[in-house]
Design an enzyme around this catalytic site. Structure first.
Site, PDB file in Angstrom:
ATOM      1  N   ALA A 120       7.022  -1.416  -6.163  1.00 24.17           N
ATOM      2  CA  ALA A 120       8.787  -0.855  -5.685  1.00 24.17           C
ATOM      3  C   ALA A 120       9.779  -1.872  -5.105  1.00 24.17           C
ATOM      4  O   ALA A 120       8.989  -2.371  -4.152  1.00 24.17           O
ATOM      5  CB  ALA A 120       8.906   0.668  -5.876  1.00 24.17           C
ATOM      6  N   LYS A 175      -7.158   1.284   2.358  1.00 27.38           N
ATOM      7  CA  LYS A 175      -5.810   0.048   2.450  1.00 27.38           C
ATOM      8  C   LYS A 175      -5.737  -0.727   3.293  1.00 27.38           C
ATOM      9  O   LYS A 175      -5.491  -1.663   3.476  1.00 27.38           O
ATOM     10  CB  LYS A 175      -4.893   1.544   1.861  1.00 27.38           C
ATOM     11  CG  LYS A 175      -4.171   0.609   2.267  1.00 27.38           C
ATOM     12  CD  LYS A 175      -3.533   0.002   0.214  1.00 27.38           C
ATOM     13  CE  LYS A 175      -2.082  -0.856   0.674  1.00 27.38           C
ATOM     14  NZ  LYS A 175      -0.967  -0.294   0.127  1.00 27.38           N
ATOM     15  N   ASN A 183      -2.112  -9.195   5.142  1.00 24.93           N
ATOM     16  CA  ASN A 183       0.066  -9.038   5.711  1.00 24.93           C
ATOM     17  C   ASN A 183      -0.177  -9.892   6.819  1.00 24.93           C
ATOM     18  O   ASN A 183       0.797 -10.852   7.096  1.00 24.93           O
ATOM     19  CB  ASN A 183       0.298  -7.458   6.220  1.00 24.93           C
ATOM     20  CG  ASN A 183       0.337  -6.708   5.053  1.00 24.93           C
ATOM     21  OD1 ASN A 183      -0.836  -6.929   3.260  1.00 24.93           O
ATOM     22  ND2 ASN A 183       0.955  -5.891   5.013  1.00 24.93           N
ATOM     23  N   ASN A 193       1.395 -13.571  -0.971  1.00 24.49           N
ATOM     24  CA  ASN A 193      -0.596 -13.459  -1.408  1.00 24.49           C
ATOM     25  C   ASN A 193      -1.232 -14.689  -2.156  1.00 24.49           C
ATOM     26  O   ASN A 193      -2.527 -14.869  -1.430  1.00 24.49           O
ATOM     27  CB  ASN A 193      -0.610 -11.630  -1.891  1.00 24.49           C
ATOM     28  CG  ASN A 193       0.351 -10.788  -1.455  1.00 24.49           C
ATOM     29  OD1 ASN A 193       0.885 -11.127  -0.521  1.00 24.49           O
ATOM     30  ND2 ASN A 193       0.313  -9.694  -1.917  1.00 24.49           N
ATOM     31  N   SER A 245       4.922  -7.179   2.854  1.00 22.37           N
ATOM     32  CA  SER A 245       5.809  -6.432   3.426  1.00 22.37           C
ATOM     33  C   SER A 245       5.865  -7.104   4.661  1.00 22.37           C
ATOM     34  O   SER A 245       6.867  -6.679   5.235  1.00 22.37           O
ATOM     35  CB  SER A 245       5.267  -4.383   3.305  1.00 22.37           C
ATOM     36  OG  SER A 245       3.741  -4.456   4.336  1.00 22.37           O
ATOM     37  N   GLU A 257       4.954  -4.269  11.032  1.00 18.25           N
ATOM     38  CA  GLU A 257       3.622  -2.920  11.014  1.00 18.25           C
ATOM     39  C   GLU A 257       1.974  -3.537  12.276  1.00 18.25           C
ATOM     40  O   GLU A 257       1.612  -2.996  11.514  1.00 18.25           O
ATOM     41  CB  GLU A 257       3.727  -2.759   9.738  1.00 18.25           C
ATOM     42  CG  GLU A 257       4.752  -2.191   9.118  1.00 18.25           C
ATOM     43  CD  GLU A 257       4.061  -1.260   6.994  1.00 18.25           C
ATOM     44  OE1 GLU A 257       5.218  -0.011   6.827  1.00 18.25           O
ATOM     45  OE2 GLU A 257       3.810  -2.625   6.978  1.00 18.25           O
TER      46      GLU A 257
END
Ligand code: PAF
Length: 293
Positions: A120, A175, A183, A193, A245, A257
Site C-alpha cells: 500500500a 518476516k 531494511n 530494495n 519502510s 523501527e
C-alpha cells in the site's frame, strides 16, 4: 462489526477502506486532529471516517492497530480507558516485541498478531493506493485470542487472502528475518530494495541471515539458512523498485523501527549468548544516523 483502526498510515488506510466497503462500521484513531477523515482508495468512491472519537472506541469489537512498532505501547496506553475489555486487539506492524507490553496494559483483551504482504502507498493523507495484493496471517498471542479464529472470515471477506496461523510467532520471525536483511541496509545506503541484489551486498546479507537464523533456532522456532536466504532474494527481486519502510523513515528523519527489527534480534541473541556482529553493526549504524538529527 465495529472496528477502530489505530494508525491509518498506508496499511491502516487500506484496511479501513476495504472493511468499510465490506459493510463494517469503521472509526479511526490518528494523530490528525480533524474529527472526520476522508480516504479514497484507488478508483473507488471516497469514504468518510470519524476520527479520535472515544465513544466509537468504546463500541469497537476490534481494535486494529497498524501503528509503527515504536509508538504502539504509547498510543494504546493513552486509549486504554476507552477500550472495552472484550474488544479484540490486533497488532499488525513490522518488527516484534510490542505484544508483551500490550498484554500488561490490556491483560483482559483477546490479543492477536498479524503480518501482511499487501502493498500500500499513501501519496497523501486522503489517498491510498493498493499497490500489490498479498496475504495476511493472523494468530493468537494469548489464551482469549485463541477464541478469535472467526475473525479470519470477517477480514478475508473484506481483503483476501487471510489465514489463521497456529504458531504466529513463527510467521513473525520469518518476516523479521526479511526485514533484518532488507531494511537497515537500504536505510543506511538510501537505496531501493533491488540494489541489494548487487554482488557488493552478498557477503553482508549472508552474515545477517546466518545470525538471524541462529537466533530464531535458539528461540525454539524453525529457520534454515539457505531457505531463508532464497526467500529474502525473492523479496528483494519482487520489491526491487520499492524503498523499504526504514529507508523512508531515515530519508524523512523519522524515528525508525530498528529497535523492533534488528534491535529485537540483538536483544534475543544476547539472552542466548549468540554473537551477532553483522546485525549489531547495522543496529549501531542506524542508531547513529538517528542520533545526528
Ligand atoms: O518494511 C518494508 O518495507 C517491507 O516489509 C519489505 C518487505 C522490506 C519490502 O520493502
Amino acid at each position: 462489526m465495529n472496528f477502530t483502526v489505530v494508525g491509518p498510515g498506508a496499511i491502516g488506510s487500506l484496511w479501513a477502506s476495504y472493511l468499510k466497503d465490506a459493510g463494517h462500521h469503521i472509526s479511526l484513531w490518528s494523530r490528525q486532529t480533524a474529527n472526520q477523515i476522508v480516504i479514497k482508495r484507488d478508483h473507488c468512491l471516497a469514504n468518510t471516517f470519524t476520527n479520535n472519537d472515544p465513544s466509537s472506541v468504546m463500541n469497537a469489537d476490534v481494535i486494529l492497530v497498524t501503528l509503527k512498532a515504536p509508538i504502539v505501547e504509547q498510543v494504546l496506553t493513552q486509549m486504554k480507558s476507552y477500550i472495552n475489555s472484550d474488544a479484540i486487539i490486533v497488532l499488525m506492524h513490522n518488527g516484534m516485541g510490542t505484544a508483551e507490553a500490550i498484554k500488561t496494559h490490556l491483560p483482559d483483551n483477546p490479543l492477536l498478531l498479524a503480518t501482511t504482504t499487501h502493498g500500500a502507498y499513501r501519496p497523501s493523507s486522503d489517498l491510498v493506493s493498493h499497490t500489490g495484493r498479498g496475504k495476511t496471517l493472523l494468530g493468537a498471542a494469548n489464551q482469549k485470542g485463541q477464541q478469535c479464529e472467526f475473525l479470519v472470515e470477517v477480514l478475508n471477506h473484506a481483503l483476501a487472502d487471510v489465514a489463521w496461523h497456529h504458531n504466529i510467532d513463527q510467521a513473525l520471525w520469518n518476516k523479521l528475518a526479511i526485514n533484518c536483511a532488507i531494511n537497515p541496509l537500504t536505510a543506511i545506503h538510501q537505496i531501493r530494495n533491488g540494489e541489494l541484489a548487487q554482488p557488493q551486498y552478498h557477503a553482508q546479507l549472508t552474515a545477517i541471515v546466518s545470525e538471524v537464523c541462529a537466533v530464531i533456532n535458539a528461540q525454539g522456532f524453525k529457520a534454515e539458512e539457505n531457505n531463508l536466504r532464497q526467500i529474502i532474494d525473492e523479496v528483494i527481486l519482487a520489491t526491487s523498485q520499492n524503498f523499504s519502510s526504514m529507508e523512508q523513515d531515515i530519508a524523512h528523519q523519522r524515528p525508525s523501527e530498528i529497535d523492533f527489527i534488528t534491535g529485537y534480534v540483538v536483544k534475543c541473541a544476547h539472552q542466548h549468548n549468540i554473537a551477532v556482529p553483522a546485525n549489531q553493526a547495522l543496529y549501531n549504524a542506524v542508531k547513529q544516523i538517528e542520533q545526528r538529527w
